[in-house]
Design a protein around this motif. Structure first.
Motif, mmCIF file in Angstrom:
data_model
loop_
_atom_site.group_PDB
_atom_site.id
_atom_site.type_symbol
_atom_site.label_atom_id
_atom_site.label_comp_id
_atom_site.label_asym_id
_atom_site.label_seq_id
_atom_site.Cartn_x
_atom_site.Cartn_y
_atom_site.Cartn_z
ATOM 1 N N PHE A 1 0.724 -0.762 0.190
ATOM 2 C CA PHE A 1 -0.286 0.246 0.203
ATOM 3 C C PHE A 1 1.321 1.913 -0.082
ATOM 4 C CE2 PHE A 1 -2.088 -3.447 2.365
ATOM 5 C CZ PHE A 1 -2.622 -3.438 1.826
ATOM 6 N N PRO A 2 1.896 1.312 -1.063
ATOM 7 C CA PRO A 2 2.671 2.845 -1.323
ATOM 8 C C PRO A 2 2.424 4.154 -1.178
ATOM 9 C CG PRO A 2 2.355 1.735 -3.137
ATOM 10 C CD PRO A 2 1.589 1.272 -2.594
ATOM 11 N N LYS A 3 0.463 4.247 -0.954
ATOM 12 C CA LYS A 3 0.190 5.795 -1.387
ATOM 13 C C LYS A 3 -0.450 5.653 -0.137
ATOM 14 C CE LYS A 3 0.441 5.959 -6.731
ATOM 15 N NZ LYS A 3 1.748 6.862 -6.654
ATOM 16 N N HIS A 4 -0.480 5.290 1.362
ATOM 17 C CA HIS A 4 -0.671 4.711 2.206
ATOM 18 C C HIS A 4 -0.320 5.984 3.187
ATOM 19 C CE1 HIS A 4 -3.468 3.682 5.806
ATOM 20 N NE2 HIS A 4 -1.732 3.535 6.741
ATOM 21 N N GLU A 5 -1.465 6.929 3.439
ATOM 22 C CA GLU A 5 -0.631 7.936 4.360
ATOM 23 C C GLU A 5 -0.805 7.661 5.410
ATOM 24 O OE1 GLU A 5 -3.245 11.819 3.290
ATOM 25 O OE2 GLU A 5 -2.822 11.234 1.512
ATOM 26 N N LEU A 6 0.058 8.043 6.224
ATOM 27 C CA LEU A 6 0.794 8.166 7.684
ATOM 28 C C LEU A 6 0.417 9.616 8.493
ATOM 29 C CD1 LEU A 6 3.296 5.591 7.422
ATOM 30 C CD2 LEU A 6 1.650 4.872 7.735
ATOM 31 N N ASP A 7 1.374 9.508 9.194
ATOM 32 C CA ASP A 7 1.041 10.914 10.068
ATOM 33 C C ASP A 7 0.862 11.736 9.167
ATOM 34 O OD1 ASP A 7 0.633 9.075 12.269
ATOM 35 O OD2 ASP A 7 2.625 9.596 13.091
ATOM 36 N N LYS A 8 0.314 13.219 9.654
ATOM 37 C CA LYS A 8 0.834 14.405 8.813
ATOM 38 C C LYS A 8 2.009 15.570 9.864
ATOM 39 C CE LYS A 8 -4.196 14.605 7.774
ATOM 40 N NZ LYS A 8 -5.507 15.585 7.902
#
Length: 304
Positions: A167-174
């Protein structure tokens, strides 16, 4: 004609085309015509941001005879590329070296410096490692050299590798704007800047950056070029221990870590009086290292 992520045709924007055929947006700040150009400086911005805010550093440098250039990294700001995603961290290095070649071909025989903030600090280090003889000096503010504390456990790292692969485009912390600067005006500027990526850092980007930080740590002892690191000891985004490690391990005889008590991450965006001190420290370090015989070529163009 290709257009920027904001829909502006690149024929209207300063840019170069990288090896992948992507348009990379560039900026240039030139000294006034009555000031001799004595050196070049390439500015490398941090993750999720862009090159625009660095005019506050570039303009004082131009007053000292330094021609300043910058670009938005691929996937950032007004450059093409998937936003905040990278398949290979070396793309940042490759594009930086290409920009170096562009500006040194315009202004041959001038000393060139690199300035990198945060992620741009990591890019600057790896770029200088590629061509250790080319750069007169490297300056970094809050450089990203070690992984975030959240990623130090083997379990977390394995989870990151799994996520970045599947899931390379999965967003983690901002990035928390409140951690960028102690100045509320700067925080609001960052929060509302349409060229800043306000989503979470993407999994593949984080994984590739983490591997790059490890590469830097593995090769610190080979560094011999002059460098200055400036870091706030209240920086919650990039660990100051990475800066301390670099100063300790590098072989450079001209190396220094300047620590600012209570300062946050973006040192040149701190409250005006504090930011002015940081900018003065950067400018004076660079100017003191410009060879006395560094003069502009006869055919130099002051305005690109």
């Amino acid at each position: 004609m290709a257009t920027s992520p904001q829909g502006v045709p690149y024929e209207q924007l300063a840019h170069y085309v990288n090896a992948d055929g992507q348009c990379i947006f560039t900026r240039c700040w030139a000294p006034p015509t009555d000031i001799e150009i004595r050196a070049l400086c390439l500015v490398l911005h941090g993750a999720a941001e862009h090159s625009g805010p660095y005019d506050r550093l570039a303009i004082p440098l131009t007053g000292c005879g330094v021609m300043v250039y910058a670009h938005d990294h691929v996937g950032h700001g007004q450059s093409q590329g998937d936003q905040m995603d990278i398949t290979d961290f070396n793309i940042y290095i490759r594009d930086t070296l290409q920009h170096v070649d562009v500006i040194t071909s315009k202004h041959p025989n001038l000393p060139i410096f690199l300035f990198g903030h945060s992620l741009g600090g990591a890019i600057a280090i790896l770029t200088a490692m590629e061509r250790p003889e080319q750069f007169t000096g490297v300056v970094m503010t809050g450089p990203a050299i070690t992984v975030h504390k959240k990623l130090t456990s083997s379990l977390t790292m394995n989870l990151l590798r799994f996520t970045s692969y599947w899931f390379p485009k999965h967003e983690l912390d901002k990035i928390n704007p409140e951690h960028v600067s102690r100045d509320p005006k700067e925080v609001e500027l960052y929060r509302t800047d349409p060229l800043v990526w306000h989503g979470g850092l993407k999994a593949r980007f984080v994984a590739k950056a983490t591997a790059a930080f490890q590469q830097i740590q593995n090769n610190m002892s080979s560094i011999e070029w002059p460098f200055l690191i400036l870091h706030g000891d209240a920086d919650n985004l990039c660990d100051i221990n990475g800066s301390k490690m670099l100063v300790e391990r590098a072989k450079s005889t001209d190396k220094h870590l300047q620590v600012y008590p209570g300062h946050y991450h973006a040192l040149i965006c701190e409250p005006p009086k504090d930011a002015a001190v940081v900018i003065r420290d950067i400018t004076s370090w660079i100017v003191r290292r410009i060879p006395e015989n560094a003069t502009k070529p006869d055919d130099v163009h002051y305005r690109d």
